[in-house]
Scaffold this motif. Structure first.
Motif, PDB file in Angstrom:
ATOM      1  N   ASN B 209       3.901 -10.237  -0.956  1.00 22.12           N
ATOM      2  CA  ASN B 209       3.455 -11.405  -1.712  1.00 22.12           C
ATOM      3  C   ASN B 209       2.931 -10.961  -3.079  1.00 22.12           C
ATOM      4  OD1 ASN B 209       2.124 -13.575  -2.817  1.00 22.12           O
ATOM      5  ND2 ASN B 209       1.398 -14.345  -0.831  1.00 22.12           N
ATOM      6  N   GLY B 210       3.761 -11.182  -4.088  1.00 22.19           N
ATOM      7  CA  GLY B 210       3.446 -10.738  -5.437  1.00 22.19           C
ATOM      8  C   GLY B 210       2.212 -11.382  -6.035  1.00 22.19           C
ATOM      9  N   LYS B 211       1.794 -12.518  -5.456  1.00 25.32           N
ATOM     10  CA  LYS B 211       0.591 -13.170  -5.978  1.00 25.32           C
ATOM     11  C   LYS B 211      -0.661 -12.353  -5.681  1.00 25.32           C
ATOM     12  CE  LYS B 211      -0.175 -17.651  -5.337  1.00 25.32           C
ATOM     13  NZ  LYS B 211      -0.051 -18.940  -4.599  1.00 25.32           N
ATOM     14  N   PHE B 212      -0.665 -11.701  -4.525  1.00 27.88           N
ATOM     15  CA  PHE B 212      -1.854 -10.957  -4.138  1.00 27.88           C
ATOM     16  C   PHE B 212      -1.705  -9.445  -4.320  1.00 27.88           C
ATOM     17  CE2 PHE B 212      -1.988 -14.917  -1.717  1.00 27.88           C
ATOM     18  CZ  PHE B 212      -3.187 -15.426  -2.231  1.00 27.88           C
ATOM     19  N   PHE B 213      -0.461  -8.962  -4.310  1.00 32.78           N
ATOM     20  CA  PHE B 213      -0.282  -7.511  -4.423  1.00 32.78           C
ATOM     21  C   PHE B 213       0.908  -7.258  -5.339  1.00 32.78           C
ATOM     22  CE2 PHE B 213       0.843  -3.338  -2.183  1.00 32.78           C
ATOM     23  CZ  PHE B 213      -0.104  -2.634  -2.887  1.00 32.78           C
ATOM     24  N   VAL B 214       2.040  -6.842  -4.807  1.00 31.90           N
ATOM     25  CA  VAL B 214       3.223  -6.617  -5.654  1.00 31.90           C
ATOM     26  C   VAL B 214       4.422  -7.311  -5.007  1.00 31.90           C
ATOM     27  CG1 VAL B 214       2.414  -4.481  -6.724  1.00 31.90           C
ATOM     28  CG2 VAL B 214       3.640  -4.375  -4.533  1.00 31.90           C
ATOM     29  N   ASP B 215       5.485  -7.457  -5.749  1.00 25.78           N
ATOM     30  CA  ASP B 215       6.596  -8.316  -5.326  1.00 25.78           C
ATOM     31  C   ASP B 215       7.371  -7.830  -4.105  1.00 25.78           C
ATOM     32  OD1 ASP B 215       6.044 -10.075  -7.350  1.00 25.78           O
ATOM     33  OD2 ASP B 215       7.531  -9.218  -8.738  1.00 25.78           O
ATOM     34  N   HIS B 216       7.603  -6.512  -4.042  1.00 17.68           N
ATOM     35  CA  HIS B 216       8.587  -6.040  -3.056  1.00 17.68           C
ATOM     36  C   HIS B 216       8.012  -5.138  -1.956  1.00 17.68           C
ATOM     37  CE1 HIS B 216      11.531  -7.835  -5.655  1.00 17.68           C
ATOM     38  NE2 HIS B 216      11.152  -7.076  -6.667  1.00 17.68           N
ATOM     39  N   LEU B 217       6.712  -4.935  -1.986  1.00 18.98           N
ATOM     40  CA  LEU B 217       6.078  -4.110  -0.955  1.00 18.98           C
ATOM     41  C   LEU B 217       4.825  -4.814  -0.447  1.00 18.98           C
ATOM     42  CD1 LEU B 217       6.249  -0.605  -2.746  1.00 18.98           C
ATOM     43  CD2 LEU B 217       7.735  -1.399  -0.890  1.00 18.98           C
ATOM     44  N   ASN B 218       4.501  -4.594   0.815  1.00 18.15           N
ATOM     45  CA  ASN B 218       3.220  -5.095   1.321  1.00 18.15           C
ATOM     46  C   ASN B 218       2.269  -3.909   1.519  1.00 18.15           C
ATOM     47  OD1 ASN B 218       3.574  -3.885   3.902  1.00 18.15           O
ATOM     48  ND2 ASN B 218       4.969  -5.546   4.469  1.00 18.15           N
ATOM     49  N   VAL B 219       1.058  -4.184   1.958  1.00 16.08           N
ATOM     50  CA  VAL B 219       0.075  -3.090   2.055  1.00 16.08           C
ATOM     51  C   VAL B 219       0.454  -2.056   3.115  1.00 16.08           C
ATOM     52  CG1 VAL B 219      -1.853  -4.417   1.130  1.00 16.08           C
ATOM     53  CG2 VAL B 219      -1.414  -4.461   3.608  1.00 16.08           C
ATOM     54  N   TYR B 220       1.270  -2.434   4.085  1.00 16.85           N
ATOM     55  CA  TYR B 220       1.700  -1.456   5.111  1.00 16.85           C
ATOM     56  C   TYR B 220       2.731  -0.486   4.552  1.00 16.85           C
ATOM     57  CZ  TYR B 220      -0.665  -5.053   7.680  1.00 16.85           C
ATOM     58  OH  TYR B 220      -1.613  -5.957   8.082  1.00 16.85           O
ATOM     59  N   ASP B 221       3.329  -0.864   3.447  1.00  7.63           N
ATOM     60  CA  ASP B 221       4.255   0.062   2.773  1.00  7.63           C
ATOM     61  C   ASP B 221       3.514   1.143   1.986  1.00  7.63           C
ATOM     62  OD1 ASP B 221       6.902  -1.066   3.372  1.00  7.63           O
ATOM     63  OD2 ASP B 221       6.220  -2.825   2.242  1.00  7.63           O
ATOM     64  N   CYS B 222       2.192   1.021   1.882  1.00  8.92           N
ATOM     65  CA  CYS B 222       1.405   1.928   1.021  1.00  8.92           C
ATOM     66  C   CYS B 222       0.712   3.016   1.824  1.00  8.92           C
ATOM     67  CB  CYS B 222       0.298   1.158   0.314  1.00  8.92           C
ATOM     68  SG  CYS B 222       0.878  -0.145  -0.739  1.00  8.92           S
ATOM     69  N   SER B 223       0.515   4.145   1.160  1.00  8.64           N
ATOM     70  CA  SER B 223      -0.302   5.206   1.730  1.00  8.64           C
ATOM     71  C   SER B 223      -1.767   4.776   1.703  1.00  8.64           C
ATOM     72  CB  SER B 223      -0.101   6.491   0.935  1.00  8.64           C
ATOM     73  OG  SER B 223      -0.283   6.245  -0.451  1.00  8.64           O
ATOM     74  N   LYS B 224      -2.618   5.558   2.369  1.00  9.79           N
ATOM     75  CA  LYS B 224      -4.012   5.192   2.550  1.00  9.79           C
ATOM     76  C   LYS B 224      -4.857   5.650   1.358  1.00  9.79           C
ATOM     77  CE  LYS B 224      -5.160   3.804   6.046  1.00  9.79           C
ATOM     78  NZ  LYS B 224      -5.133   2.402   6.547  1.00  9.79           N
ATOM     79  N   VAL B 225      -5.983   4.994   1.189  1.00  8.31           N
ATOM     80  CA  VAL B 225      -7.011   5.459   0.246  1.00  8.31           C
ATOM     81  C   VAL B 225      -7.967   6.332   1.049  1.00  8.31           C
ATOM     82  CG1 VAL B 225      -8.906   4.764  -1.247  1.00  8.31           C
ATOM     83  CG2 VAL B 225      -6.788   3.399  -1.169  1.00  8.31           C
ATOM     84  N   SER B 226      -8.029   7.620   0.698  1.00 11.00           N
ATOM     85  CA  SER B 226      -8.667   8.577   1.605  1.00 11.00           C
ATOM     86  C   SER B 226      -9.605   9.540   0.880  1.00 11.00           C
ATOM     87  CB  SER B 226      -7.594   9.425   2.310  1.00 11.00           C
ATOM     88  OG  SER B 226      -6.496   8.633   2.734  1.00 11.00           O
ATOM     89  N   ASP B 227     -10.616   9.998   1.615  1.00  8.48           N
ATOM     90  CA  ASP B 227     -11.439  11.133   1.189  1.00  8.48           C
ATOM     91  C   ASP B 227     -11.074  12.297   2.097  1.00  8.48           C
ATOM     92  OD1 ASP B 227     -12.708   9.131  -0.223  1.00  8.48           O
ATOM     93  OD2 ASP B 227     -14.518   9.133   1.015  1.00  8.48           O
TER      94      ASP B 227
END
Lengths: 406, 406
Positions: B209-227
């Motif tokens: 959903n490009g309105k909240f994130f980007v057009d062609h990927l969802n948050v599960y397509d992303c790597s994690k924010v990690s320490d």
């Protein structure tokens, strides 16, 4: 090592510099320095095997990290080759050189580009001070001066004043400033090239005022806020041949060292730069020489007091006698040990991540007779030169010994 | 290469993680990983000759640069030795390994510490995205997505959908996610170790959903924010002996490459990662092997689409067939080429500057039989493994080929 290049050190003092007008950015400086080096090998960029770029804080000054990615922008021939940013605060340039040396020793490169760059006039001084403070331990800074780094070296100066005498020391610091500006006036790329002040020592003796800056140093005791880049090639014997560089246009890297001191620990003695002392001793040992064989030094005078403590760390003067050594003119261009012959960080300028490479370029110019009006005479019995590049408060130090060919 | 260590990849998903509570800082992670490696050589820190620490953006995440200065904090035996931060965005860890390899080849080190660290949960995601955007060209970013990097890879995904089919591709991306989480569940330090979702592929097929994130990927397509931090030793034969490391506890570095693509240039074809392809080809050539001799790969899946494009860059599938290769299970742990066997950047986590070293540690664990529940069987006819660490949008790539001993 051969084919060095320095951009102008841009900042207050340069006629081209206007605080309110747009100025060249990172891309310009990387490109200018890189293209100049490639021009120096007859446009044969394809001969460059690897590149290292020293940079301290483009992340904050320019909202840009990943500077290795700008190396292929210089010349399409560099695309697909290894390029890497290295960082050790103001020793980032020295680390680029150390990395290039390792590359040649490893045989991964015969012709290796060592570059340094910083564009730091993007921020006002007090914010810039905050950015530069990241060279020290952030946890420590919370209780430190607003001008964190000047504060650290102000503390060193204060300790030195207390132990060895304030007026005595300030005379040495004032002479350091005078030498820096006089040398810078001989070098067209220097930030203080057009400095016209008549009585430099009187200016340098302006009383420090802790209300506006720090307690024991004034602004003349400080290095410049600068934009600039420097670049040079580190080459194997094979690399020199490939590039068609005459031996008299190159200098030999005779020895080197790289040292790290714990950033979270306070110095044991504020009047001693112990990591610098260790780095110099290791570099001289690695070259198999003593300071008696060294004709000239480029040392890291981020502050005048760092210049004096550096003189002691090199063993040129005993502990507490560095200020007198400098005040007596021993480090002036006609002294027993000419230091920072194009002005150093105070006279030439201090584009932080570029400084270590600038030092190497200056040494290369002096040992190959390319220093123009700033040229000193190299005694044939002393064919060596030394550079000392320091990051943080005596935390990362790279020392390199160079030898004149022939 | 031997004696690897990974801290926990800390961030959302880990039960220890509370967004509002104080968490360990940079110092903790550097210290934990460094001390663990030194414990692994019977507390003989003095045997370590040099250290390289990969870090991307501590300058912004932690207001701290100059990370080389923290190496002597790990152990007093490291004081006075060379220690340097290297940076190439998310390839910083790979550059630490490449630097350690050069050091051993140069003979400046027999025992060299390669570490990577990032502590990035200090900022909220949208600000963090801004910090991570410095991996790309700042000038380009001005007209880019708020979530700049997800935007870049969303564009790549969109181009791939258009050329090869959207549903077809998203099936491959969803399987990539499923493999990542399933593998992470086998590794106690992984950020997704306790992920309990039953239908992972269904979750991954959530409409972007490009309105909240980007057009062609969802948050599960992303790597994690990690320490987290990872560390390992790169050693010469002599270094292995000095440290008393058994050959079966070490892996051989059989080949490697480091590549840079111009950060200011757009990719020629969004559906191809050309720098990654070049890096893999060079690394395989340097090792003198083909992918047929490789048993397992750690690849840089900052996004699921980068995983699929990586599969094609390795030549495991032809252009456009990577999504099917993945969807068919070929990269799952029981597939023909198990990839990211402890979860990769999506499952294990992505402490950016540490990731390249984490990949090496995972390979080392797999090739020495130390991977615990995540252990795969290494076919004796395929004694090699490959790691691919990428910085920016296919700009800096470090590829390393490892060989099992015996």
């Amino acid at each position: 090592m051969a084919v060095g290049y320095n951009t102008i050190s841009m900042g207050t003092g340069r006629p081209e510099f206007h605080p309110a007008k747009p100025r060249p950015g990172l891309e310009h400086y990387i490109s200018e320095a890189g293209k100049a080096v490639i021009a120096g090998i007859n446009q044969q960029g394809d001969l460059i095997d690897e590149a290292f770029i020293g940079n301290f804080q483009a992340s904050l000054f320019n909202k840009q990290a990943h500077l290795g990615g700008f190396i292929p922008m210089i010349d399409p021939a560099l695309a697909g080759k290894p390029a890497m940013r290295v960082e050790g605060a103001c020793a980032s340039g020295g680390l680029a050189l150390a990395s290039a040396i390792r590359s040649v020793l490893a045989g991964t490169g015969d012709v290796v580009l060592a570059m340094g760059v910083e564009v730091q006039n993007t921020l006002k001084a007090i914010y810039g001070a905050d950015v530069l403070a990241a060279a020290g331990w952030y946890q420590k800074r919370k209780s430190g001066h607003a001008y964190f780094f000047p504060g650290q070296f102000s503390n060193r100066a204060g300790a030195y004043y207390e132990r060895f005498g304030r007026d005595y020391t300030r005379k040495g610091l004032a002479r350091w400033f005078k030498n820096a500006i006089e040398n810078a006036r001989l070098c067209p790329t220097a930030q203080e090239f057009e400095n016209k002040v008549v009585d430099l020592e009187a200016l340098a003796l302006t009383e420090p005022n802790g209300k506006f800056f720090v307690d024991h140093l004034n602004v003349y005791d400080c290095s410049k806020v600068s934009d600039g880049a420097s670049a040079i090639l580190v080459l194997s014997e094979e690399g020199l041949k490939k590039c068609g560089i005459n031996p008299e246009d190159a200098v030999e890297i005779a020895g080197w060292s790289q040292v790290a001191r714990d950033i979270t620990a306070d110095p044991e003695d504020l009047t001693v730069m112990s990591a610098t002392r260790l780095a110099v001793a290791k570099a001289l040992k690695s070259a198999g020489i003593s300071m008696n064989q060294v004709s000239t030094v480029e040392t890291h005078d981020c502050f005048t007091i760092a210049g004096v403590l550096g003189v002691e760390a090199m063993g040129l003067a005993a502990h507490g006698q560095g200020a007198a050594f400098v005040a007596d003119g021993a480090t002036a261009r006609d002294g027993v040990m000419p230091i920072n012959t194009t002005g150093g960080l105070i006279g030439w300028g201090h584009p932080t991540g570029a400084t270590g490479v600038h030092q190497a370029v200056t040494v290369w110019e002096q040992l190959t007779g390319k220093a123009g009006a700033a040229q000193i005479i190299i005694n044939p019995d002393k064919p060596y030169a030394l550079s000392i590049n320091m990051g943080g408060d005596d935390v990362t130090v790279v020392a390199i010994v160079y030898k004149k060919n022939h």
